[in-house]
Enzyme design. Structure first.
Site, PDB file in Angstrom:
ATOM      1  CG  HIS A 182      -1.748  -1.203   1.335  1.00  0.00           C
ATOM      2  ND1 HIS A 182      -2.684  -1.643   1.021  1.00  0.00           N
ATOM      3  CD2 HIS A 182      -1.257  -2.323   2.431  1.00  0.00           C
ATOM      4  CE1 HIS A 182      -3.241  -2.885   1.416  1.00  0.00           C
ATOM      5  NE2 HIS A 182      -2.300  -3.428   2.011  1.00  0.00           N
ATOM      6  CB  SER A 224      13.203  22.345 -15.849  1.00  0.00           C
ATOM      7  OG  SER A 224      12.419  23.491 -15.974  1.00  0.00           O
ATOM      8  CE  LYS A 238      11.761  19.006 -11.598  1.00  0.00           C
ATOM      9  NZ  LYS A 238      10.391  19.568 -12.332  1.00  0.00           N
ATOM     10  CD  GLU A 265       8.202  11.884 -15.962  1.00  0.00           C
ATOM     11  OE1 GLU A 265       8.137  12.569 -16.613  1.00  0.00           O
ATOM     12  OE2 GLU A 265       8.938  12.303 -14.803  1.00  0.00           O
TER      13      GLU A 265
END
Ligand code: ARG
Length: 458
Positions: A155, A276, A282, A289
Site C-alpha cells: 500500500h 527544465s 531539475k 516517464e
C-alpha cells in the site's frame, strides 16, 4: 496498373487508392515477401507446376530484387498498392513471362498471412534477445545491491525490510516469463499458411510442407479458411508485448519515485535524464516517464486488433490489413523502450545510505519484534498485540523500536531481554529471511545465479 485491373472500366479514385494502399507500411516486409515467393517458386518447380527454367529465372530474379533493395539500388515505389504487387511487378519487368507464373496457385491472402508470420517471428526473436539484455543488467545491479537494505512496501507504506537486489530480481522474474510467453507465441506463429490460396486452397498438386520447410517453419496450417483469416498470432504477440510494457511501466514508476528528493534511492545518469528550461535544479526521469506513457500505445494496439478481428466473417476481409500498423507500432515501441531502458538501468547510481535511512526508525521491523517474542514462547497473535502496543507507545513518546529502553520493553512483556536489539536490527531482519525466494543476501545471490543460468539456455 493494378494486378487485378483487367476487368475494371476505370481507374481507382485517387483518394480511394491512397486509402486502400498498404505500401507505406507493408514495404518493411519486402525481405519476407521475397523469401516467401522464392519458397513458393521452388515448390512450384519441384512439383512440375512451372518448368525448371522458369523456376530458376524467378528465383534468381527475386534474389536480384532483394539484393538491389538491400543495396539501396532499387527503391520501393510508393505508388504500388502493396509490397506483394511491387515485387511481382518488378520481377515481371525484369524477367518477362516467367515472372507472371509466380502467382500460380497463390493469392495475396495466403501471401500476406505468410509474410506477417515470417516478419513477426523474426521480430519476436529480436525482442527476446533485447529482454535478455535487460535481465542481465538487472542481475548485475542486483548483485551490486545484494546487501543494500531498503524498505519493502505494501500500500506504498513501509512494511518489512528487503534488499535492493531482491527488489530488482522481482522484475527479472517477470521479464523471464515475458520471454517464455514470447517464445510460446512464436511456436504458434511459425506455421505456414502458404497453399491456402485466397480461401479454398487450389486445384494444383502443391507440396505445402516443402515450402514451409524452406522457410524454416514448423508446420502448415490445417485449414485454409483459418490459415488466411485469423490474426490470433498478431493479437497474441501484442498481448505478450503489453505485458512486457506493464512490467517496464511498473519499474519506470518506481524509478521515478526513487529519483525524487523524497526518496533519493537512486540517481539516473545525466545521459538518461533531462533538465527544465526554467527550473535550474531539475533533473527529470523523462525516459522512465516515456516508457510508462508508451505502455498506453501498446495496450491501444491490442484493443485495436481485438476489435478489428472480432466481427469478421470467414475468410479474408480487408479489415485485416489493419493488423500491420498496429503490430508494427507495438513491436517498434517495445524495441525502442528497451533500447533506452536497459542502459538507463545499467548506468543508474544506487544510494544505499538513503535506502537504509528510509528503512530505519519506521517500525519496519515490528514483525521481527513479534517473531522474537514467538521464539520466547508467546503465541504469534499475543506477540502481535504486544508489539502493536509497543509501537503505539513509541509513537506517543517519540521513540523507535531500536531506541526504546529495556525497562520500557519489560513493562510490556517480561520475556524481553537485550537480545531483542539484535533481533530487530535491519541486518538480522533481512539476513534471517533466508527462506527460498526471500530477500536475504544469500537468497538473492542464489536467485541471481539461477537467472543467469537460465539466460544462458535461452
Ligand atoms: N494489403 C493486403 C493486406 O495487408 C494484402 C492482401 C490483399 N488481398 C486482397 N484480397 N485484397 O491484407
Amino acid at each position: 496498373m493494378k494486378l487485378w485491373a483487367s476487368n475494371f472500366h476505370k481507374a481507382l479514385d485517387k483518394q480511394a487508392d491512397d486509402f486502400n494502399s498498404s505500401i507505406s507500411f507493408d514495404s518493411r516486409m519486402y525481405r519476407q515477401d521475397i523469401t516467401g515467393s522464392i519458397a513458393h517458386a521452388r515448390m512450384l518447380g519441384k512439383q512440375g507446376i512451372i518448368t525448371a527454367a522458369d523456376c530458376e529465372a524467378i528465383v534468381s530474379g527475386l534474389e536480384g530484387i532483394l539484393a538491389d533493395i538491400e543495396a539501396g539500388a532499387l527503391e520501393i515505389s510508393p505508388d504500388a498498392e502493396d509490397i506483394h504487387s511491387f515485387v511481382e511487378g518488378e520481377l515481371t519487368s525484369r524477367i518477362g513471362d516467367a515472372g507472371k507464373r509466380l502467382h500460380t496457385a497463390r493469392s495475396r491472402n495466403d501471401q500476406v498471412a505468410l509474410d506477417i508470420r515470417l516478419y513477426l517471428r523474426d521480430e519476436a526473436k529480436t525482442l527476446i534477445s533485447d529482454i535478455k539484455k535487460l535481465i542481465a543488467v538487472l542481475c548485475d545491479k542486483a548483485d551490486e545491491g545484494r546487501e543494500y537494505v531498503m524498505p519493502g512496501y505494501t500500500h506504498m507504506q513501509r512494511a518489512q525490510p528487503v534488499t535492493f537486489g531482491h527488489h530488482l530480481m522481482a522484475y527479472a522474474q517477470m521479464l523471464l516469463r515475458d520471454i517464455g510467453r514470447l517464445s510460446d507465441c512464436v511456436k504458434r506463429m511459425n506455421i505456414s499458411p502458404l497453399g491456402s490460396g485466397a480461401l479454398a486452397t487450389t486445384t494444383y498438386d502443391l507440396d505445402r510442407k516443402y515450402a514451409a520447410e524452406l522457410l524454416g517453419m514448423d508446420g502448415i496450417t490445417a485449414n485454409s479458411l483459418d490459415g488466411v483469416s485469423d490474426r490470433d498470432f498478431v493479437i497474441e504477440l501484442i498481448s505478450c508485448l503489453s505485458l512486457v510494457m506493464v512490467h517496464l511501466s511498473r519499474l519506470s514508476e518506481e524509478i521515478i519515485l526513487w529519483c525524487s528528493w523524497e526518496f533519493k534511492f537512486i540517481e539516473l545518469d545525466d545521459a538518461y535524464s533531462t533538465g527544465s528550461s526554467i527550473m535550474p535544479q531539475k533533473k527529470n526521469p523523462d525516459m522512465a516517464e516515456l516508457v510508462r506513457g508508451k505502455s498506453g500505445r501498446v495496450f491501444g494496439d491490442l484493443t485495436a486488433m481485438l476489435t478489428a478481428v472480432k466481427g469478421l466473417p470467414l475468410a479474408y476481409n480487408k479489415d485485416m490489413q489493419e493488423d500491420k500498423e498496429a503490430v508494427f507500432d507495438a513491436v517498434d515501441t517495445v524495441k525502442m523502450c528497451l533500447s533506452v531502458f536497459t542502459p538507463m538501468i545499467a548506468t543508474m547510481r544506487v544510494l544505499p545510505e538513503n535506502m537504509r535511512r528510509a528503512a530505519s526508525g519506521g517500525f519496519i521491523n515490528a514483525t521481527d519484534c513479534a517473531d522474537y517474542l514467538v521464539e520466547k514462547g508467546l503465541p504469534f497473535r499475543d506477540a502481535y498485540k504486544t508489539v502493536s502496543e509497543i509501537v503505539a507507545h513509541c509513537i506517543e513518546n517519540g521513540l523507535t523500536l531500536e531506541s526504546m529502553p529495556m525497562s520500557d520493553y519489560k513493562s510490556f512483556c517480561d520475556k524481553f531481554d537485550d537480545g531483542v536489539y539484535d533481533a530487530i536490527s535491519l541486518e538480522s531482519c533481512v539476513n534471517r529471511r533466508s527462506v527460498a525466494g526471500g530477500p536475504s543476501p544469500g537468497q538473492v545471490a542464489k536467485q541471481i545465479a539461477d537467472v543467469r543460468e537460465t539466460l544462458e539456455k535461452i
